[in-house]
Motif scaffolding. Structure first.
Motif, PDB file in Angstrom:
ATOM      1  N   ALA A  90       0.324  -1.211   0.058  1.00 46.69           N
ATOM      2  CA  ALA A  90      -0.172   0.031   0.028  1.00 46.69           C
ATOM      3  C   ALA A  90       1.142   0.831  -0.053  1.00 46.69           C
ATOM      4  CB  ALA A  90      -1.174  -0.013   1.651  1.00 46.69           C
ATOM      5  N   GLY A  91       1.350   1.615  -1.140  1.00 45.70           N
ATOM      6  CA  GLY A  91       2.235   2.739  -1.349  1.00 45.70           C
ATOM      7  C   GLY A  91       0.800   4.087  -1.958  1.00 45.70           C
ATOM      8  N   ASP A  92       0.654   4.708  -2.505  1.00 43.72           N
ATOM      9  CA  ASP A  92       0.322   6.091  -2.182  1.00 43.72           C
ATOM     10  C   ASP A  92      -0.975   5.385  -3.451  1.00 43.72           C
ATOM     11  OD1 ASP A  92       2.072   7.847  -2.527  1.00 43.72           O
ATOM     12  OD2 ASP A  92       2.545   8.079  -4.871  1.00 43.72           O
ATOM     13  N   GLN A  93      -1.245   3.875  -3.476  1.00 43.96           N
ATOM     14  CA  GLN A  93      -2.663   2.783  -3.356  1.00 43.96           C
ATOM     15  C   GLN A  93      -2.261   1.567  -3.671  1.00 43.96           C
ATOM     16  OE1 GLN A  93      -4.156   3.876  -7.263  1.00 43.96           O
ATOM     17  NE2 GLN A  93      -2.272   2.603  -8.657  1.00 43.96           N
ATOM     18  N   VAL A  94      -2.982   0.884  -3.262  1.00 45.79           N
ATOM     19  CA  VAL A  94      -2.386  -0.958  -3.241  1.00 45.79           C
ATOM     20  C   VAL A  94      -2.337  -1.355  -4.707  1.00 45.79           C
ATOM     21  CG1 VAL A  94      -3.296  -3.437  -2.366  1.00 45.79           C
ATOM     22  CG2 VAL A  94      -3.940  -1.247  -1.301  1.00 45.79           C
ATOM     23  N   GLN A  95      -1.075  -1.916  -4.654  1.00 45.29           N
ATOM     24  CA  GLN A  95      -0.220  -1.743  -6.240  1.00 45.29           C
ATOM     25  C   GLN A  95       0.515  -3.415  -5.751  1.00 45.29           C
ATOM     26  OE1 GLN A  95       1.077   1.579  -6.631  1.00 45.29           O
ATOM     27  NE2 GLN A  95       3.370   1.228  -5.517  1.00 45.29           N
ATOM     28  N   ARG A  96       1.017  -3.589  -7.255  1.00 44.29           N
ATOM     29  CA  ARG A  96       1.959  -4.933  -7.147  1.00 44.29           C
ATOM     30  C   ARG A  96       3.584  -4.221  -8.046  1.00 44.29           C
ATOM     31  NH1 ARG A  96       0.519 -10.138 -10.477  1.00 44.29           N
ATOM     32  NH2 ARG A  96       2.695  -9.331 -11.474  1.00 44.29           N
ATOM     33  N   THR A  97       4.463  -4.449  -7.288  1.00 37.81           N
ATOM     34  CA  THR A  97       5.509  -3.113  -7.166  1.00 37.81           C
ATOM     35  C   THR A  97       7.111  -4.348  -7.501  1.00 37.81           C
ATOM     36  OG1 THR A  97       4.579  -1.334  -6.110  1.00 37.81           O
ATOM     37  CG2 THR A  97       6.967  -1.435  -6.240  1.00 37.81           C
ATOM     38  N   GLY A 135      -5.261  -9.460  -2.568  1.00 42.18           N
ATOM     39  CA  GLY A 135      -4.328  -8.330  -2.636  1.00 42.18           C
ATOM     40  C   GLY A 135      -4.435  -7.898  -4.314  1.00 42.18           C
ATOM     41  N   GLU A 136      -5.056  -8.743  -5.491  1.00 41.75           N
ATOM     42  CA  GLU A 136      -5.467  -8.216  -6.492  1.00 41.75           C
ATOM     43  C   GLU A 136      -6.604  -7.347  -5.982  1.00 41.75           C
ATOM     44  OE1 GLU A 136      -5.299 -11.692  -8.754  1.00 41.75           O
ATOM     45  OE2 GLU A 136      -2.796 -11.557  -9.191  1.00 41.75           O
ATOM     46  N   ALA A 137      -7.840  -7.988  -6.252  1.00 44.44           N
ATOM     47  CA  ALA A 137      -8.754  -7.192  -5.522  1.00 44.44           C
ATOM     48  C   ALA A 137      -8.838  -5.469  -4.523  1.00 44.44           C
ATOM     49  CB  ALA A 137     -10.063  -8.166  -5.244  1.00 44.44           C
ATOM     50  N   TRP A 138      -8.069  -6.070  -3.965  1.00 42.86           N
ATOM     51  CA  TRP A 138      -7.444  -4.548  -3.402  1.00 42.86           C
ATOM     52  C   TRP A 138      -6.497  -3.210  -3.928  1.00 42.86           C
ATOM     53  CZ3 TRP A 138      -7.053  -5.833   2.612  1.00 42.86           C
ATOM     54  CH2 TRP A 138      -7.904  -6.066   3.336  1.00 42.86           C
ATOM     55  N   GLN A 139      -6.174  -4.001  -5.750  1.00 36.94           N
ATOM     56  CA  GLN A 139      -5.455  -3.202  -6.395  1.00 36.94           C
ATOM     57  C   GLN A 139      -6.024  -2.035  -6.439  1.00 36.94           C
ATOM     58  OE1 GLN A 139      -1.874  -5.173  -8.771  1.00 36.94           O
ATOM     59  NE2 GLN A 139      -3.642  -6.795  -9.483  1.00 36.94           N
ATOM     60  N   TRP A 149      -9.758   1.662  10.343  1.00 44.21           N
ATOM     61  CA  TRP A 149      -9.392  -0.075  10.017  1.00 44.21           C
ATOM     62  C   TRP A 149     -10.419  -0.460   8.768  1.00 44.21           C
ATOM     63  CZ3 TRP A 149      -5.792  -2.670  11.317  1.00 44.21           C
ATOM     64  CH2 TRP A 149      -5.802  -3.780  11.299  1.00 44.21           C
ATOM     65  N   SER A 150     -10.963   0.743   8.390  1.00 47.52           N
ATOM     66  CA  SER A 150     -12.272  -0.084   7.342  1.00 47.52           C
ATOM     67  C   SER A 150     -11.146  -0.235   6.419  1.00 47.52           C
ATOM     68  CB  SER A 150     -13.534   1.253   7.288  1.00 47.52           C
ATOM     69  OG  SER A 150     -12.154   1.827   6.121  1.00 47.52           O
ATOM     70  N   ASP A 151     -12.037  -1.109   5.246  1.00 49.28           N
ATOM     71  CA  ASP A 151     -11.379  -1.506   3.671  1.00 49.28           C
ATOM     72  C   ASP A 151     -11.277  -0.521   3.089  1.00 49.28           C
ATOM     73  OD1 ASP A 151     -10.603  -3.738   5.586  1.00 49.28           O
ATOM     74  OD2 ASP A 151     -11.895  -5.189   4.915  1.00 49.28           O
ATOM     75  N   ASP A 152     -12.161   0.399   3.157  1.00 51.37           N
ATOM     76  CA  ASP A 152     -11.948   1.723   1.867  1.00 51.37           C
ATOM     77  C   ASP A 152     -10.820   2.109   1.354  1.00 51.37           C
ATOM     78  OD1 ASP A 152     -14.406   0.917   2.762  1.00 51.37           O
ATOM     79  OD2 ASP A 152     -14.955   2.851   3.472  1.00 51.37           O
ATOM     80  N   LYS A 153     -10.034   2.412   2.662  1.00 48.06           N
ATOM     81  CA  LYS A 153      -8.762   2.692   1.912  1.00 48.06           C
ATOM     82  C   LYS A 153      -7.546   2.470   2.822  1.00 48.06           C
ATOM     83  CE  LYS A 153     -10.114   7.387   1.078  1.00 48.06           C
ATOM     84  NZ  LYS A 153      -9.387   8.912   1.804  1.00 48.06           N
ATOM     85  N   LEU A 159      -2.775  -4.104   5.105  1.00 49.26           N
ATOM     86  CA  LEU A 159      -2.837  -4.240   4.251  1.00 49.26           C
ATOM     87  C   LEU A 159      -2.181  -5.968   4.894  1.00 49.26           C
ATOM     88  CD1 LEU A 159      -3.424  -4.909   1.460  1.00 49.26           C
ATOM     89  CD2 LEU A 159      -0.703  -4.475   0.326  1.00 49.26           C
ATOM     90  N   VAL A 160      -1.097  -5.441   4.811  1.00 50.33           N
ATOM     91  CA  VAL A 160       0.221  -7.064   5.453  1.00 50.33           C
ATOM     92  C   VAL A 160      -0.988  -8.292   6.200  1.00 50.33           C
ATOM     93  CG1 VAL A 160       1.797  -7.830   6.278  1.00 50.33           C
ATOM     94  CG2 VAL A 160       2.107  -6.124   4.811  1.00 50.33           C
ATOM     95  N   TRP A 161      -1.088  -7.422   7.266  1.00 48.54           N
ATOM     96  CA  TRP A 161      -2.003  -8.082   8.000  1.00 48.54           C
ATOM     97  C   TRP A 161      -3.107  -8.108   7.846  1.00 48.54           C
ATOM     98  CZ3 TRP A 161      -6.796  -8.357  11.552  1.00 48.54           C
ATOM     99  CH2 TRP A 161      -5.875  -7.978  12.706  1.00 48.54           C
ATOM    100  N   LYS A 162      -4.447  -7.648   7.358  1.00 49.29           N
ATOM    101  CA  LYS A 162      -5.744  -8.257   6.649  1.00 49.29           C
ATOM    102  C   LYS A 162      -5.788  -9.448   5.333  1.00 49.29           C
ATOM    103  CE  LYS A 162      -8.112  -4.529   8.040  1.00 49.29           C
ATOM    104  NZ  LYS A 162      -9.082  -3.313   7.245  1.00 49.29           N
ATOM    105  N   MET A 163      -4.212  -8.928   5.154  1.00 52.57           N
ATOM    106  CA  MET A 163      -4.478 -10.363   3.383  1.00 52.57           C
ATOM    107  C   MET A 163      -3.966 -11.930   4.662  1.00 52.57           C
ATOM    108  SD  MET A 163      -1.948  -8.594   0.432  1.00 52.57           S
ATOM    109  CE  MET A 163      -1.863  -9.658   0.042  1.00 52.57           C
TER     110      MET A 163
END
Length: 224
Positions: A90-97, A135-139, A149-153, A159-163
């Motif tokens: 989760a950088g500026d947004q959830v992404q694959r880097t 992870g892909e769904a939250w990208q 603590w919501s999943d909106d952002k 991200l790590v904890w919830k995954m």
């Protein structure tokens, strides 16, 4: 590192490759193999689901380090895609880097990689697929600057904890509230003022990178 003769190096490479073929999780128990593997490029020590930590260069990194008494301020989860590693973050947004790009962004390119205890038993192919699907769904979800603590952002350690919790029921670190951290430093006070004004949510559940880092459910498997 000890000097190894050619035969010794070749033997260790064969042993390391054999361990990989059997999908062992214990390369960290053999630092001499890891060292040679990195040099010759014959084996990569990382596995799907490994958690990687770094000191971020972001504007809030210093405040996070002070408030959580931590060297590390950012984390993500490593996955393999074909022949290349990437990090769900989760950088500026959830992404694959790409992993190399992720490492290069950190201070002095220093990182620590940790692995779930009993990963062989817990991180089955089905579980890893579920984790990856999350992870892909939250990208594209925006970074949560308010640390709610919501999943909106989503923020990085959330991200790590919830995954992990959503797929394995394993909690990587104990949830705290904002008031549990050291909020007295002027740098921290400045960030709190920017984010919340006079309405600081002291009772909001929070998981910090340091809490994940210190989780008793993780073992260190490498660093640079």
């Amino acid at each position: 590192m000890k000097k190894w003769n050619i035969m010794g190096v070749l033997l260790l490479i064969v042993l390391a490759s054999s361990c990989k073929d059997k999908q062992k999780n214990n390369l960290s128990d053999h630092p001499e193999i890891n060292q040679i593997a990195r040099v010759v490029g014959s084996v990569e020590p990382w596995q799907n689901g490994d958690v990687i930590f770094q000191t971020s260069r972001s504007s809030q990194s210093k405040a996070i380090q002070i408030a959580t008494n931590s060297k590390y301020s950012h984390c993500g989860i490593i996955f393999l895609d074909g022949a290349d590693y990437f990090v769900f973050e989760a950088g500026d947004q959830v992404q694959r880097t790409p992993l190399k790009e992720w490492i290069a962004r950190g201070v002095e390119e220093h990182y620590v990689v940790k692995r779930l205890k009993q990963a062989e038993e817990i991180l089955t192919p089905a579980v890893l697929k579920q984790m990856r699907n999350i992870g892909e769904a939250w990208q594209g979800k925006h970074y949560d600057w308010a640390f709610e603590w919501s999943d909106d952002k989503i923020y990085c350690s959330e991200l790590v904890w919830k995954m992990y919790q959503n797929t394995t029921k394993v909690e990587l670190g104990q949830l705290k509230t904002l008031k549990d951290f050291d909020l007295t430093d002027p740098e921290v006070q400045k960030k709190l003022k920017e984010r919340y004004g006079n309405n600081i949510p002291f009772d909001e559940p929070v998981i910090a990178p340091q809490d994940v880092f210190e989780s008793e459910n993780l073992l260190t498997v490498g660093s640079s």
